[in-house]
Write an enzyme that holds these catalytic residues in place. Sequence first.
Site, short mmCIF file in Angstrom:
data_model
loop_
_atom_site.label_atom_id
_atom_site.label_comp_id
_atom_site.label_asym_id
_atom_site.label_seq_id
_atom_site.Cartn_x
_atom_site.Cartn_y
_atom_site.Cartn_z
N ASP A 229 -6.53 -1.31 0.56
CA ASP A 229 -7.28 -0.05 0.47
C ASP A 229 -6.61 0.90 -0.53
OD1 ASP A 229 -5.12 0.55 2.07
OD2 ASP A 229 -6.29 1.44 3.71
N SER A 230 -5.49 0.45 -1.13
CA SER A 230 -4.89 1.17 -2.25
C SER A 230 -5.88 1.27 -3.42
CB SER A 230 -3.61 0.48 -2.72
OG SER A 230 -3.81 -0.89 -2.95
N ASP B 173 -8.14 -5.44 3.56
CA ASP B 173 -7.65 -4.31 4.37
C ASP B 173 -8.79 -3.70 5.17
OD1 ASP B 173 -4.99 -3.61 4.46
OD2 ASP B 173 -5.04 -2.42 2.62
N LYS C 130 -6.38 -7.19 7.37
CA LYS C 130 -5.06 -6.57 7.60
C LYS C 130 -5.27 -5.22 8.27
CE LYS C 130 -2.31 -4.91 4.12
NZ LYS C 130 -2.27 -3.46 4.45
N GLU D 247 -3.13 -1.76 10.00
CA GLU D 247 -1.85 -1.05 10.07
C GLU D 247 -1.51 -0.70 11.52
OE1 GLU D 247 -1.64 2.31 7.38
OE2 GLU D 247 -2.28 1.11 5.67
N GLU E 168 6.44 -2.36 5.19
CA GLU E 168 6.46 -1.46 4.03
C GLU E 168 7.46 -0.32 4.22
OE1 GLU E 168 2.62 -0.08 2.73
OE2 GLU E 168 3.50 1.26 1.23
O1 KIV Z 1 -3.41 -1.21 0.31
C1 KIV Z 1 -2.46 -1.87 -0.14
O2 KIV Z 1 -2.40 -2.19 -1.33
C2 KIV Z 1 -1.43 -2.29 0.80
C3 KIV Z 1 -0.11 -2.70 0.21
C4 KIV Z 1 0.67 -1.46 -0.05
C5 KIV Z 1 0.61 -3.64 1.09
O3 KIV Z 1 -1.61 -2.23 1.97
#
Ligand code: KIV
Length: 263
Positions: free
Chosen positions: A44-45, A83, A112, A114, A181
């Site tokens: 989600d970056s 994500d 994924k 968190e 992280e």
């Molecule tokens: O969103 C992302 O790119 C991530 C990485 C920082 C692991 O979760």
Amino acid sequence: MNKKMTINSIQKCKGVRPLVMITAYDALFAKLFESSADMILVGDSLNMSFAGRKDTLSATMEQMIYHTKSVCNGAKNSFVICDMPFGTYTNKEDALKNSMRIFQETDADCVKIEGGQDRATTIKYLVDNGIAVCGHIGLLPQSVRSEGGYKVKGKTEEEKIELIKDAKAVEAAGAFCMVIEGVKAQVAKEVALSVSIPVIGIGAGVDVDGQVLVFSDMLGLFEEFTPKFVKKYLDGASLVREAVENYSTEVKNKKFPKVEHTY
Ligand code: KIV
């Protein structure tokens, strides 16, 4: 062409060789990364580097599905992680509904999410219902507003104990691997040793089971800020600017197109 990684082959790498994970948000880059990376993360970056937002919190299901489809189209032979966006897994029922949608609408291999001990029930519910889960512990980018910034974890004995509990909870819930992280390297090492599933680090030192970087950071394309843990393998922004500047100059001087570019 490399053989596509599976949950089984990913897990077998623990203690044998470090795993390579990189983010991608589209087919073009995903295809370029396919032969070098074990796993491609549609993080989600993308909300920051592609959508230009200040953090990841406003990423939506629609965005994640659109970008995950693109990555899967470009890297058909890659293990792809999607994500789950902020707010889409606050309870286990929503988490299942939204992760089912990701599985039905894209070819992602897992999602994924968190969180550690606080997400164990949700992770177990997803895994019990056929959704493979990659955990994410330590510094949680989706908590940036509630924590007032990106805070490195594992600085005290208490934090170390909690991180090990998080990792064990994520593993016990059925996640097949996890990202760690922004954690002090010695603590990340102890966390990785405390579980039998791969622990992939970002800003967590070298003694974990693999590394992940955001591609736009490591290619030097994202210029807003560069965390200490990022190594720039390319000065992408300068190269792109220089190329487009050359194009602009040639267009203005009528040096492009030449005969060979003309029908
Ligand atoms: O969103 C992302 O790119 C991530 C990485 C920082 C692991 O979760």
